[in-house]
Structure formats: C-alpha cells, structure tokens
Design a protein around this motif. Structure first.
Motif, PDB file in Angstrom:
ATOM      1  N   ARG A  70       0.877  -1.176   0.000  1.00 21.39           N
ATOM      2  CA  ARG A  70       0.000   0.000   0.000  1.00 21.39           C
ATOM      3  C   ARG A  70       0.911   1.222   0.000  1.00 21.39           C
ATOM      4  O   ARG A  70       1.632   1.476   0.969  1.00 21.39           O
ATOM      5  N   GLY A  71       0.888   1.969  -1.087  1.00 21.18           N
ATOM      6  CA  GLY A  71       1.775   3.114  -1.227  1.00 21.18           C
ATOM      7  C   GLY A  71       1.041   4.433  -1.176  1.00 21.18           C
ATOM      8  O   GLY A  71      -0.046   4.581  -1.752  1.00 21.18           O
ATOM      9  N   PHE A  72       1.644   5.397  -0.488  1.00 19.14           N
ATOM     10  CA  PHE A  72       1.162   6.781  -0.459  1.00 19.14           C
ATOM     11  C   PHE A  72       2.291   7.622  -1.054  1.00 19.14           C
ATOM     12  O   PHE A  72       3.184   8.099  -0.339  1.00 19.14           O
ATOM     13  N   LYS A  73       2.253   7.748  -2.378  1.00 18.94           N
ATOM     14  CA  LYS A  73       3.422   8.230  -3.123  1.00 18.94           C
ATOM     15  C   LYS A  73       3.817   9.656  -2.776  1.00 18.94           C
ATOM     16  O   LYS A  73       5.002   9.995  -2.788  1.00 18.94           O
ATOM     17  N   ASP A  74       2.835  10.500  -2.478  1.00 17.95           N
ATOM     18  CA  ASP A  74       3.170  11.913  -2.276  1.00 17.95           C
ATOM     19  C   ASP A  74       3.817  12.200  -0.923  1.00 17.95           C
ATOM     20  O   ASP A  74       4.320  13.299  -0.694  1.00 17.95           O
ATOM     21  N   ILE A  75       3.808  11.209  -0.011  1.00 17.37           N
ATOM     22  CA  ILE A  75       4.483  11.426   1.272  1.00 17.37           C
ATOM     23  C   ILE A  75       5.569  10.375   1.522  1.00 17.37           C
ATOM     24  O   ILE A  75       6.069  10.235   2.633  1.00 17.37           O
ATOM     25  N   ASP A  76       5.917   9.601   0.469  1.00 16.99           N
ATOM     26  CA  ASP A  76       6.992   8.603   0.556  1.00 16.99           C
ATOM     27  C   ASP A  76       6.764   7.611   1.701  1.00 16.99           C
ATOM     28  O   ASP A  76       7.658   7.322   2.503  1.00 16.99           O
ATOM     29  N   ASN A  77       5.556   7.057   1.744  1.00 17.99           N
ATOM     30  CA  ASN A  77       5.236   6.054   2.755  1.00 17.99           C
ATOM     31  C   ASN A  77       4.697   4.811   2.060  1.00 17.99           C
ATOM     32  O   ASN A  77       3.722   4.895   1.306  1.00 17.99           O
ATOM     33  N   TYR A  78       5.342   3.684   2.322  1.00 19.14           N
ATOM     34  CA  TYR A  78       4.963   2.425   1.675  1.00 19.14           C
ATOM     35  C   TYR A  78       4.823   1.351   2.758  1.00 19.14           C
ATOM     36  O   TYR A  78       5.795   1.030   3.447  1.00 19.14           O
TER      37      TYR A  78
END
Length: 303
Positions: free
Chosen positions: A106-114
């Motif tokens: 599950r990636g949250f690309k705009d905050i660099d959290n995977y």
C-alpha cells in the motif's frame, strides 16, 4: 497531507510464504483496507500511585479487504490464491491444496510512505453482479507481517492492465440445472468463496504469526429472481433438500468470457412479498455442497 489519487497497490507472488516478492503487478483498485492492528493487554501492576500502568502490545494482526471492479484477465493470479489451485487448460477449480501467498504494497506516493504486507493469504473472494451497475470483486486478506518503508520495494513492476470492466450487461444466460426456463429472470447474483483460514501464533518475536492455515472451503451466495411458475417449483426444492446446479457467464466488450459453474447448491428462500404495483421477486440464498465450483477462461478467438 496526502491525496487519495496518489495511492497505489502492488501485488507480488511469493516464492516462500512470508518472504517479500521480487516481481510486482500494479493492481487497479477501488478500495484497499489491508492494515495491521495491535492487540493490547492492560497491565495489572500496582505502583505507588493510583494511576493505571497502561497497556502492552501483545500481538499484531494483519487483515483487510481489497476491492476492485472486475475485468477479464486482470486477477487470474490472485484467484489461484483463493482457489488453492492453479489454472489447468483455462479452468480453475476451487477448494484445492496448493498454497499461494502474496506480498502486498500500500503506497502513499506523495508522502513517501509504503506499507508492505507479507505472507498474505486470500481467505475470501466475493464476486457481485448487481441488477444495474459494475461487477465487483472483493478479496479478504490475512497476512503474516507488516513493514513500513520510505521507498517502494525494488523489483520488476508491471503497470496496471487496462482491460474493459465487466458490468451487469456483461452477463449471459444464467442456467439452472442446465436450462434457462421461462419467467425465471435473475436480477442480482453474488458468490463468496471462503477458505475458513485460521492464524497459528507462536512465542517468537520475529515471527509471531508463524502460519495461516486453511480449513473447510465454504461457498455461499444469493440470486434475486422474478416470481413465476418455474420459480415456485424452484422454491419447493428447499423442503425436499433437493440441490440444483447453477452456471453463468460474463463476457467483456472485447469478446473474452468467464464461465462460473456451481455443480451442486442447496437453496433457501422466502415467498415473495410486495404491493399491488410491484413486480414480485424473491431472493434465493445458496450454499455449495460436495462438488467444487470452477471458473473457466474463454478467450476471444479470431479478430
């Protein structure tokens, strides 16, 4: 702050359960609820004040649902995990014994959290066909571990497949006991495959969840059908414990088709109820008995 449009989901088959995958497919999804939850126990320690000592983390559970709009050929790898079987000559038989596990990102690309979930087992799959709308597919996942990263896991990544989404208009003839009978107009249909999985926990801080084990495979579902003379005869079968077979197909705009075959179902249903201006229908609930459901791929032939 993070934008919902900048989420991503990637799924990769694991060579060994719990060991992160090295190849990934980008999964087109509508909702991803896969998450980890800490289970806690309240400390009963008495100190020199009346203030509670707080809680301690005593376990972690990894589970959640992955939902999507269903399209031909986009989820065949995942369906092997549900079926505990491999495709053989374009036929997948549910209720097998071949384990297949996945890593899910599950990636949250705009905050660099995977958030990376490993050892994911697909416990349930629900395919739902509404009376008017998009066919949906939902996987209920149980995982073994979660790890957070600031960059996505490395490996070969395949983009999401752009395939025609199936809708209620994609549904072909619905056959009951091999026939399409007069007056038996089906308006809604869903099926759930449930592997009844259980978590095996061990006293091991590195691998608290050591295994996830399948038990009995159950199949359940329902269909809503117009009330007619033939429907009334179908209604009577529940009192005789007389099973039926059910088969239906979904064909996309490119001509590719899935056929689901449920060879032996046991039914239950109420009598219809409605007002003077209503079209009478009733909903049959069913359970799979004895014989395994199958899903068949029928690719388009020719131009």
């Amino acid at each position: 702050m993070s934008s919902g449009a900048k989420q991503l989901t990637r799924v990769g088959s694991e060579a060994t359960p719990g060991v992160i995958a090295s190849t990934w497919e980008t999964f087109a999804f509508t909702a991803n609820g896969l998450d980890a939850k800490a289970t806690t126990t309240e400390s009963q320690t008495i100190k020199d004040t009346r203030i509670a000592a707080g809680t301690l983390v005593t376990g972690i559970e990894v589970q959640g649902d992955l939902e999507s709009e269903f399209a031909y050929g986009t989820q065949d790898d995942l369906l092997e995990g549900v079926a505990f079987n491999q495709w053989v000559n374009n036929v997948l038989t549910f209720g097998g014994t071949t384990r297949k596990t996945f890593s899910v990102v599950r990636g949250f690309k705009d905050i660099d959290n995977y958030q990376v979930f490993t050892g994911c087992h697909f416990n349930q799959w629900t395919l739902s066909i509404p009376d008017s709308g998009i066919v949906t597919s939902k996987y209920s996942i149980m995982g073994m571990k979660r790890t957070a990263y600031e960059v996505a896991p490395t490996g070969t990544v395949t983009p999401a497949v752009d395939a025609p989404v199936l809708t209620s208009l994609s549904t072909g003839d619905i056959l009951i006991d091999g026939q399409k009978k007069a007056g038996m107009c089906v308006t809604q249909l869903d099926l759930t495959i449930d592997n009844s999985m259980q978590i095996q926990k061990c006293l091991d801080y590195e691998n608290n969840i050591s295994a996830i084990l399948e038990t009995i495979m159950k199949g359940t579902g329902s269909f809503t059908i117009a009330w007619s003379k033939n429907t009334a005869e179908l209604y009577e079968k529940q009192f005789l414990n007389e099973p039926i077979s059910l088969e239906y197909s979904l064909k996309d705009s490119a001509g590719n088709k899935y056929t689901l075959s449920l060879p032996k179902l046991q039914l239950s249903a109420p009598l219809p109820s409605g007002k003077a201006g209503d079209i009478l229908t009733t909903q049959f609930s069913f359970t799979v008995a004895d014989e395994a459901p199958t899903l068949t791929l029928i690719p388009k032939v020719g131009p």
